[in-house]
Write a protein that holds these residues in place. Structure first.
Motif, PDB file in Angstrom:
ATOM      1  N   UNK A  62       1.378  -0.999  -0.196  1.00 19.58           N
ATOM      2  CA  UNK A  62       0.306  -0.524   0.122  1.00 19.58           C
ATOM      3  C   UNK A  62       0.350   1.521   0.354  1.00 19.58           C
ATOM      4  N   UNK A  63       1.454   1.128   1.041  1.00 18.49           N
ATOM      5  CA  UNK A  63       2.659   2.542   0.733  1.00 18.49           C
ATOM      6  C   UNK A  63       3.943   2.603  -0.144  1.00 18.49           C
ATOM      7  N   UNK A  64       3.896   1.475  -1.097  1.00 20.54           N
ATOM      8  CA  UNK A  64       4.862   1.556  -2.154  1.00 20.54           C
ATOM      9  C   UNK A  64       3.954   1.633  -3.255  1.00 20.54           C
ATOM     10  N   UNK A  65       2.156   1.971  -2.835  1.00 17.42           N
ATOM     11  CA  UNK A  65       1.670   2.393  -4.275  1.00 17.42           C
ATOM     12  C   UNK A  65       1.060   1.232  -4.987  1.00 17.42           C
ATOM     13  N   UNK A  66       1.091  -0.266  -4.676  1.00 10.58           N
ATOM     14  CA  UNK A  66       1.499  -1.312  -6.327  1.00 10.58           C
ATOM     15  C   UNK A  66       0.140  -1.987  -5.687  1.00 10.58           C
ATOM     16  N   UNK A  67      -0.660  -1.353  -4.453  1.00  9.24           N
ATOM     17  CA  UNK A  67      -2.217  -1.834  -4.887  1.00  9.24           C
ATOM     18  C   UNK A  67      -1.563  -3.809  -4.105  1.00  9.24           C
ATOM     19  N   UNK A  95      10.587  -0.287   3.127  1.00 11.80           N
ATOM     20  CA  UNK A  95       9.860   0.752   1.894  1.00 11.80           C
ATOM     21  C   UNK A  95       9.618   2.226   2.823  1.00 11.80           C
ATOM     22  N   UNK A  96       9.104   1.741   4.026  1.00 11.61           N
ATOM     23  CA  UNK A  96       9.197   3.236   4.781  1.00 11.61           C
ATOM     24  C   UNK A  96      10.660   4.038   4.519  1.00 11.61           C
ATOM     25  N   UNK A  97      11.732   3.555   4.919  1.00 10.12           N
ATOM     26  CA  UNK A  97      12.578   4.827   5.063  1.00 10.12           C
ATOM     27  C   UNK A  97      12.853   4.997   3.491  1.00 10.12           C
ATOM     28  N   UNK A  98      12.873   4.292   2.400  1.00 13.41           N
ATOM     29  CA  UNK A  98      12.312   4.787   1.106  1.00 13.41           C
ATOM     30  C   UNK A  98      11.535   5.689   1.160  1.00 13.41           C
ATOM     31  N   UNK A  99      10.230   6.389   2.091  1.00 14.51           N
ATOM     32  CA  UNK A  99       9.364   6.714   2.024  1.00 14.51           C
ATOM     33  C   UNK A  99       9.755   8.355   2.869  1.00 14.51           C
ATOM     34  N   UNK A 100      10.773   8.037   3.343  1.00 13.21           N
ATOM     35  CA  UNK A 100      11.611   9.478   3.964  1.00 13.21           C
ATOM     36  C   UNK A 100      10.663   9.629   5.301  1.00 13.21           C
ATOM     37  N   UNK A 101      10.380  10.850   5.962  1.00 10.58           N
ATOM     38  CA  UNK A 101      10.178  11.253   6.784  1.00 10.58           C
ATOM     39  C   UNK A 101       8.607  11.833   6.792  1.00 10.58           C
TER      40      UNK A 101
END
Length: 122
Positions: A62-67, A95-101
């Protein structure tokens, strides 16, 4: 520091979400599942572990936008559930670290930590 590397033990890196609490909680629970006797795993702990791994994997997607994943994470055996949980939990952490803060990363981290806290009874 590259986003695919874990947060350093000395502390958070500016601009990156500190996922150490998630990584530690995942490892504690995965290790607990790895040490359980077969009877306890078959009485439901393995099933609960797989359900948690699936939820963590879905959160990462979900947070990666993959669905949603059309092929659900399979249950590959009671003795592998600890490893499945570790892999999905660490994938989520990355994946969370890739989103940043970002706010959505902090929200997803809080959700994941809540799931892990609720699963402490495994």
């Amino acid at each position: 520091m590259r986003a695919d590397h874990p947060t350093p033990p000395g502390g958070a890196v500016p601009g990156l979400l500190d996922t150490r609490a998630l990584d530690e909680a995942v490892e504690r629970l995965a290790d607990r599942l790895r040490r359980l006797p077969e009877s306890r795993l078959r009485q439901g702990a393995a099933g609960e572990g797989v359900r948690l791994a699936r939820r963590l994997a879905a959160l990462a997607r979900r947070i990666e936008g993959v669905g949603p994943d059309p092929a659900e994470l399979p249950a590959i055996g009671v003795f592998a559930v600890g490893d499945q949980l570790a892999v999905t939990g660490h994938d989520l952490s990355r994946a969370l670290r890739d989103l940043g803060d970002a706010p959505e990363a902090r929200e997803a981290l809080a959700e994941a930590l809540g799931l892990l806290r609720a699963a402490r009874e495994l």
